[in-house]
Scaffold this motif. Structure first.
Motif, PDB file in Angstrom:
ATOM      1  N   ARG A  84       0.830  -1.206   0.000  1.00 40.57           N
ATOM      2  CA  ARG A  84       0.000   0.000   0.000  1.00 40.57           C
ATOM      3  C   ARG A  84       0.866   1.259   0.000  1.00 40.57           C
ATOM      4  O   ARG A  84       0.504   2.266  -0.604  1.00 40.57           O
ATOM      5  CB  ARG A  84      -0.926  -0.002   1.225  1.00 40.57           C
ATOM      6  N   GLY A  88       0.807   3.695  -2.960  1.00 41.85           N
ATOM      7  CA  GLY A  88      -0.098   4.680  -2.387  1.00 41.85           C
ATOM      8  C   GLY A  88      -0.174   5.994  -3.124  1.00 41.85           C
ATOM      9  O   GLY A  88       0.756   6.409  -3.817  1.00 41.85           O
ATOM     10  N   TYR A  89      -1.310   6.643  -2.960  1.00 38.13           N
ATOM     11  CA  TYR A  89      -1.553   7.929  -3.607  1.00 38.13           C
ATOM     12  C   TYR A  89      -0.749   9.046  -2.940  1.00 38.13           C
ATOM     13  O   TYR A  89      -0.359  10.007  -3.593  1.00 38.13           O
ATOM     14  CB  TYR A  89      -3.045   8.251  -3.538  1.00 38.13           C
ATOM     15  N   TYR A  90      -0.493   8.914  -1.641  1.00 37.45           N
ATOM     16  CA  TYR A  90       0.121  10.021  -0.906  1.00 37.45           C
ATOM     17  C   TYR A  90       1.638   9.996  -1.058  1.00 37.45           C
ATOM     18  O   TYR A  90       2.323   9.076  -0.611  1.00 37.45           O
ATOM     19  CB  TYR A  90      -0.299   9.991   0.566  1.00 37.45           C
ATOM     20  N   THR A  93       5.126   9.007   1.633  1.00 40.44           N
ATOM     21  CA  THR A  93       4.845   8.243   2.849  1.00 40.44           C
ATOM     22  C   THR A  93       6.017   7.327   3.187  1.00 40.44           C
ATOM     23  O   THR A  93       6.436   7.225   4.347  1.00 40.44           O
ATOM     24  CB  THR A  93       3.556   7.418   2.690  1.00 40.44           C
ATOM     25  N   ALA A 117      -0.960  14.778   5.800  1.00 45.06           N
ATOM     26  CA  ALA A 117      -1.447  13.622   5.035  1.00 45.06           C
ATOM     27  C   ALA A 117      -2.784  13.129   5.555  1.00 45.06           C
ATOM     28  O   ALA A 117      -3.708  12.871   4.785  1.00 45.06           O
ATOM     29  CB  ALA A 117      -0.410  12.496   5.073  1.00 45.06           C
ATOM     30  N   THR A 118      -2.907  12.985   6.870  1.00 39.66           N
ATOM     31  CA  THR A 118      -4.191  12.525   7.416  1.00 39.66           C
ATOM     32  C   THR A 118      -5.270  13.577   7.209  1.00 39.66           C
ATOM     33  O   THR A 118      -6.444  13.240   7.026  1.00 39.66           O
ATOM     34  CB  THR A 118      -4.063  12.185   8.902  1.00 39.66           C
ATOM     35  N   SER A 120      -5.619  15.192   4.624  1.00 34.86           N
ATOM     36  CA  SER A 120      -6.066  15.017   3.239  1.00 34.86           C
ATOM     37  C   SER A 120      -6.761  13.684   3.023  1.00 34.86           C
ATOM     38  O   SER A 120      -7.102  13.338   1.892  1.00 34.86           O
ATOM     39  CB  SER A 120      -4.867  15.111   2.287  1.00 34.86           C
ATOM     40  N   ALA A 122      -5.522  10.533   4.246  1.00 33.47           N
ATOM     41  CA  ALA A 122      -4.664   9.349   4.280  1.00 33.47           C
ATOM     42  C   ALA A 122      -4.838   8.583   5.586  1.00 33.47           C
ATOM     43  O   ALA A 122      -4.973   9.178   6.660  1.00 33.47           O
ATOM     44  CB  ALA A 122      -3.202   9.756   4.108  1.00 33.47           C
ATOM     45  N   ASP A 123      -4.797   7.268   5.485  1.00 32.68           N
ATOM     46  CA  ASP A 123      -4.782   6.409   6.660  1.00 32.68           C
ATOM     47  C   ASP A 123      -3.335   5.982   6.902  1.00 32.68           C
ATOM     48  O   ASP A 123      -2.782   5.166   6.171  1.00 32.68           O
ATOM     49  CB  ASP A 123      -5.671   5.187   6.439  1.00 32.68           C
ATOM     50  N   LEU A 124      -2.720   6.557   7.925  1.00 30.87           N
ATOM     51  CA  LEU A 124      -1.307   6.281   8.210  1.00 30.87           C
ATOM     52  C   LEU A 124      -1.132   5.400   9.437  1.00 30.87           C
ATOM     53  O   LEU A 124      -0.063   5.385  10.057  1.00 30.87           O
ATOM     54  CB  LEU A 124      -0.554   7.598   8.404  1.00 30.87           C
TER      55      LEU A 124
END
Length: 636
Positions: A84, A88-90, A93, A117-118, A120, A122-124
């Motif tokens: 992921r 990932g898109y972000y 990361t 990021a979160t 926006s 994102a699940d970090l």
């Protein structure tokens, strides 16, 4: 064997005594877990060919990192979480995860990157746990390399491998200043390599350009220098593409080599380090390993018409490929050595000559290979059949769009209807085409997408895109080099700037991905496109539209909806008109084709038939061309 003999390079000085060198080549996260690194697999034999190199070992730290995380989290975080981050898109990361190993630990939930990021979406969660583990992993790896007595440690860096590699270089220098650290790879091309070298003193050398032209010369100089010193400045200054430091400790940047490596002089890659590491790993149960082969470098299409958004080849656009003899031999050796039938070609575009020589030869082999190639999307069904017969199971054809106008803005050299034809023909010959739908190109209009979106339900039986994405501004692309093309550069990724503790202009020189002012269609139009593609993806499984020849007639079986239907075309004119759309033709072109066959008709009559079949979703219409959608028929 000397460097000159090995690669056919100009003579390398051999004055003075030598010392033996132990070399480690490291592939850090976030390289893919399912295949070897071509960089270290190829450079290890280059180093071993030098008679003063005592050992040249490869370290797949990416797989070992996945194992480390899996073990420390009791199996809660594994290869899927790794993937992921890779996919990932972000942006950045993976860089952020290793930032504490370079800069020191700070609470991840309090970091500027995490907040941005979160914020926006994102699940970090998994990434934050990895963040806490990265320093320990890097420290253990550095301890192992120092204990192994390696004189030179080289790291390859592409995409999110910068921060992990820099962290390792710093850890090595802290433990043993005598260890020479070298970094290369796509992230070190042009100004990026110079910026990495001047900003991170833990890097002794950075290689810009192809490593085969630089690494042997550097190793030659190191073997003749004192382990506590550096080679003479004059000698270092003569190594093309090298970044180094002079006696005054000031960074120096040598011009990149203008020559490119002839592919048949590149040694056969040694993949054993990857497969040994993979088979010993505990975290990769869901990962299917593959042999990776390098047939060519550069892009023959990009040499002619560089796609506006593409920055993949950097300064090394010149296309060259290995002979088919070399490739056949390398595939056979790798398959026998590693007992793997999945073979991925690393090439950014397939050499078209392989259709004439390599692929027919592979088709004759009694091997059950599953090959992957990146291809151009205007291949005809005859060429696709050659791929399929050779064992090519999957291609990445760079479709990008189904609108001819948008494709022209991209400089793809292909039309929307040709891309639909390719999807149809891939289904016919059972080759899977992986692709994405891109938008956001200066000059595109809502009208470019309206006609396409309206017709997407007609394509439910064909392979849908994996996603819909706004085009990203990347270094080395024409959009980046020429602001006049309309994509406004707003600077490096905001997320990346929150990872690197450097001035903004230095981050800009290191960056590959940049932010840009949105261009092209609005997000509301993009959402309609995305919704239509999501519907396509949801309805694709089990759907089919097939044309079956029955004597001189055609039976069309339509199972794209829950109410399946069949129809038989028996009139010779109707059959001829339908078959004339297999290649993709205008109404006038279809009329010329069928009248040349002896049928009496008019363009008005033909147009009426084509529009009727288009309404029934048997045909796709774009840029004035009609393309038959049923699979199962050839057209060459």
């Amino acid at each position: 064997m000397t460097t000159a003999e090995f690669l056919g390079l100009p003579h390398v000085s051999s004055r003075g005594p030598r010392r033996p060198l132990r070399v480690a080549l490291v592939c850090m996260p976030w390289a893919s877990l399912d295949m070897p690194s071509m960089a270290i697999s190829t450079l290890a034999p280059v180093a071993r060919a030098l008679d003063f190199v005592e050992a040249a070992d490869t370290f797949y730290a990416n797989i070992r990192w996945a194992d480390h995380v899996h073990e420390r989290t009791g199996g809660r975080i594994g290869s899927e979480d790794y993937r992921r981050i890779v996919d990932g898109y972000y942006v950045a990361t993976g860089e952020w995860v290793f930032s504490p190993a370079l800069y020191g630990f700070e609470e991840p939930l309090d970091s500027p990157f995490h907040a941005a990021a979160t914020g926006s979406g994102a699940d970090l969660t998994a990434a934050a746990e990895m963040y806490r583990l990265s320093s320990g992993f890097v420290g253990r790896l550095a301890d192992e390399l120092v204990a192994g007595g390696y004189d030179v440690v080289g790291m390859t860096s592409t995409f999110d491998q910068n921060m992990p590699s820099l962290a390792l270089a710093r850890a090595l220098k802290e433990r043993s200043p005598r260890v020479v650290t070298v970094m290369g790879g796509a992230n070190c091309d042009d100004v990026q390599g110079a910026a990495l070298h001047r900003n991170f003193r833990c890097l002794d050398y950075v290689v810009r350009g192809e490593g085969e032209l630089v690494l042997p010369r550097l190793l030659d100089l190191l073997s003749r220098s004192d382990p506590d010193g550096s080679p003479p400045a004059g000698d270092l200054a003569a190594v093309p593409g090298l970044c180094w430091r002079g006696p005054d400790d000031a960074p120096a940047v040598n011009e990149q080599p203008r020559a490119v490596v002839p592919m048949d002089s590149v040694p056969e890659a040694d993949l054993s380090g990857y497969f040994d590491t993979f088979r010993a790993a505990r975290s990769v149960a869901g990962v299917e390993p593959k042999v990776q082969i390098e047939g060519g470098r550069g892009c023959w299409w990009g040499e002619k018409h560089h796609c506006t958004f593409c920055g993949l080849n950097g300064s090394l656009m010149a296309f060259r490929a290995k002979s088919s003899d070399r490739v056949v031999r390398e595939i056979e050796n790798a398959v026998r050595a590693h007992h793997m039938l999945d073979v991925v070609f690393a090439d950014n575009i397939m050499d078209m000559g392989y259709l004439r020589d390599l692929l027919p030869r592979l088709a004759e082999k009694p091997w059950d290979l599953r090959l992957f190639f990146e291809i151009k999307s205007n291949l005809g069904i005859g060429q696709l059949k050659v791929l399929a017969e050779a064992g090519v199971a999957q291609v990445q054809p760079g479709i990008e769009s189904l609108s001819t106008h948008v494709l022209r803005l991209m400089r793809k050299g292909v039309t929307g209807w040709q891309n639909v034809r390719l999807l149809r023909d891939c289904r016919t010959v059972a080759v899977f085409p992986g692709w994405n739908f891109l938008y956001g190109f200066p000059g595109e209009t809502e009208a470019d997408y309206e006609e396409v979106v309206e017709q997407l339900p007609a394509l439910w039986h064909l392979t849908p895109p994996e996603g819909v994405y706004r085009a990203v501004l990347t270094r080395f692309s024409p959009f980046f080099d020429d602001p006049g093309l309309g994509l406004e550069n707003l600077g490096p990724s905001g997320l990346l700037k929150k990872v690197y503790k450097l001035p903004a202009d230095e981050v800009a020189d290191i960056s590959y991905v940049f932010e840009s002012r949105p261009a092209g269609i609005s997000e509301s139009v993009a959402e309609r496109l995305r919704a239509a593609v999501d519907t396509w993806r949801a309805n694709h499984q089990g759907r089919r539209l097939v044309a079956v020849p029955e004597g001189g007639a055609l039976r069309i079986v339509d199972e794209r909806t829950t109410s399946a239907a069949e129809e038989r075309l028996e009139d010779p004119l109707l059959v001829a008109v339908f078959l004339a759309t297999l290649k993709g033709r205008s109404a006038a072109g279809v009329t010329r084709e069928v009248t040349a066959q002896g049928h009496r008709t008019t363009e008005e009559r033909v147009t009426a038939l084509l529009e009727e079949w288009r309404a029934r979703r048997w045909l796709f219409h774009e840029d004035g061309r009609y393309v038959a959608l049923p699979t199962g028929l050839g057209h060459e």
